[in-house]
Motif scaffolding. Structure first.
Motif, short mmCIF file in Angstrom:
data_model
loop_
_atom_site.label_atom_id
_atom_site.label_comp_id
_atom_site.label_asym_id
_atom_site.label_seq_id
_atom_site.Cartn_x
_atom_site.Cartn_y
_atom_site.Cartn_z
N LEU A 1 23.85 46.97 78.18
CA LEU A 1 23.67 47.17 79.74
C LEU A 1 21.91 47.08 80.02
O LEU A 1 21.24 47.13 79.09
N ALA A 2 21.65 46.67 80.93
CA ALA A 2 20.24 46.41 81.46
C ALA A 2 19.91 47.63 82.00
O ALA A 2 20.41 48.29 82.81
N VAL A 3 18.59 48.04 81.62
CA VAL A 3 17.93 49.40 81.95
C VAL A 3 16.57 49.20 82.59
O VAL A 3 16.14 48.35 81.93
N ALA B 1 22.24 64.01 74.04
CA ALA B 1 22.49 63.49 75.56
C ALA B 1 23.02 62.05 75.73
O ALA B 1 23.48 61.74 76.65
N ILE B 2 22.55 61.24 74.60
CA ILE B 2 22.89 59.62 74.75
C ILE B 2 24.47 59.62 74.45
O ILE B 2 25.21 58.70 74.87
N ASP B 3 25.03 60.18 73.41
CA ASP B 3 26.26 60.24 72.61
C ASP B 3 27.41 60.27 73.90
O ASP B 3 27.31 60.83 74.81
N GLY B 4 28.34 59.04 73.70
CA GLY B 4 29.43 58.85 74.72
C GLY B 4 30.45 59.40 74.50
O GLY B 4 31.62 59.37 74.95
N THR B 5 30.69 60.03 73.13
CA THR B 5 31.88 60.52 72.74
C THR B 5 31.96 62.11 72.78
O THR B 5 32.93 62.75 72.97
N GLY B 6 30.84 62.85 72.95
CA GLY B 6 30.77 64.11 73.00
C GLY B 6 30.71 64.88 71.72
O GLY B 6 30.75 66.27 71.69
N THR C 1 25.78 48.55 69.16
CA THR C 1 26.71 48.19 68.27
C THR C 1 27.23 49.18 67.33
O THR C 1 26.36 49.95 66.72
N TYR C 2 28.46 49.56 67.13
CA TYR C 2 29.16 50.21 66.21
C TYR C 2 30.04 49.19 65.04
O TYR C 2 30.92 48.76 65.48
N ASP C 3 29.32 49.31 63.74
CA ASP C 3 30.01 48.42 62.95
C ASP C 3 30.69 49.17 61.79
O ASP C 3 30.04 49.98 61.23
N TRP C 4 32.10 49.02 61.47
CA TRP C 4 32.50 49.90 60.58
C TRP C 4 33.32 49.01 59.35
O TRP C 4 33.93 49.31 58.68
N GLU D 1 34.90 52.18 75.52
CA GLU D 1 34.30 52.97 76.42
C GLU D 1 33.36 53.85 76.29
O GLU D 1 32.56 54.31 76.92
N HIS D 2 33.47 54.54 74.93
CA HIS D 2 32.40 55.23 74.51
C HIS D 2 31.08 54.82 74.22
O HIS D 2 30.07 55.27 74.48
N LEU D 3 30.94 53.50 73.89
CA LEU D 3 29.70 52.80 73.86
C LEU D 3 29.14 52.58 75.05
O LEU D 3 28.04 52.98 75.28
N THR D 4 29.99 51.89 76.03
CA THR D 4 29.48 52.05 77.34
C THR D 4 28.81 53.25 78.03
O THR D 4 27.75 53.42 78.54
N ASN D 5 29.73 54.49 77.93
CA ASN D 5 29.09 55.85 78.09
C ASN D 5 27.88 55.82 77.70
O ASN D 5 26.99 56.72 78.19
N SER D 6 27.54 55.80 76.35
CA SER D 6 26.31 55.99 75.75
C SER D 6 25.25 55.05 76.32
O SER D 6 24.25 55.88 76.51
#
Length: 154
Positions: free
Chosen positions: A5-7, A26-31, A115-118, A137-142
């Motif tokens: 995302l551009a900020v 506050a940043i977390d997209g998963t809750g 990036t979330y790398d597992w 979508e949780h990464l986008t939400n974050s």
């Protein structure tokens, strides 16, 4: 998996927020992230910081994770491994990493990639945790949460 995302802020401003564990809930997209236990800014590779978490499928609901800073290159990148403290006090990391890469687009615009790398998660953990444990979508939400934080009042 990753999202970008551009900020409309400088990379330094975005990095400062990411390096503040108090902002992570506050940043977390998963809750799932509730509150930072450790309040000091992230300033060095190897630094440990803990987060209180909640997930309805966790055996206890409420739990705590331990994070270890793996990447720290202000204002370009920051990332950490997530794990937990075992009953004997030793830290165990599960093989997944959260990483933010910041690319300045100008003096007050930054492209942020989360990036979330597992890929390093061992089979023994994959037997009881499905990876990824959430959708992209949780990464986008974050990233949208981050954008709201960094462009708000200073």
């Amino acid at each position: 998996m990753s999202a970008t995302l551009a900020v409309a802020v400088s990379a330094a401003r975005a990095f400062a927020v990411l390096a503040d564990p108090r902002a992570h809930s506050a940043i977390d997209g998963t809750g799932w992230v509730q509150e930072s236990v450790d309040r000091a800014p992230l300033t060095e590779v190897g630094q440990i910081f803990r987060m209180d978490m909640y997930h309805p499928n966790h055996p206890n609901g409420d739990y705590q994770v331990v994070n270890k800073v793996q990447v720290l290159d202000p204002p370009r990148s920051i990332g950490w491994l997530t794990g937990y403290r075992k009953d004997d006090g030793h830290l165990e990391f599960g093989g997944w990493i959260w990483r933010y890469d910041l690319e300045p687009l100008g003096p007050s615009d930054t492209e942020v990639t989360l990036t979330y790398d597992w890929s390093a998660v061992p089979q023994s953990i994959r037997e009881y945790i499905h990876f990824p444990p959430f959708g992209p979508e949780h990464l986008t939400n974050s990233l949208h949460h981050l954008a709201e934080l960094v462009t708000g009042p200073r």
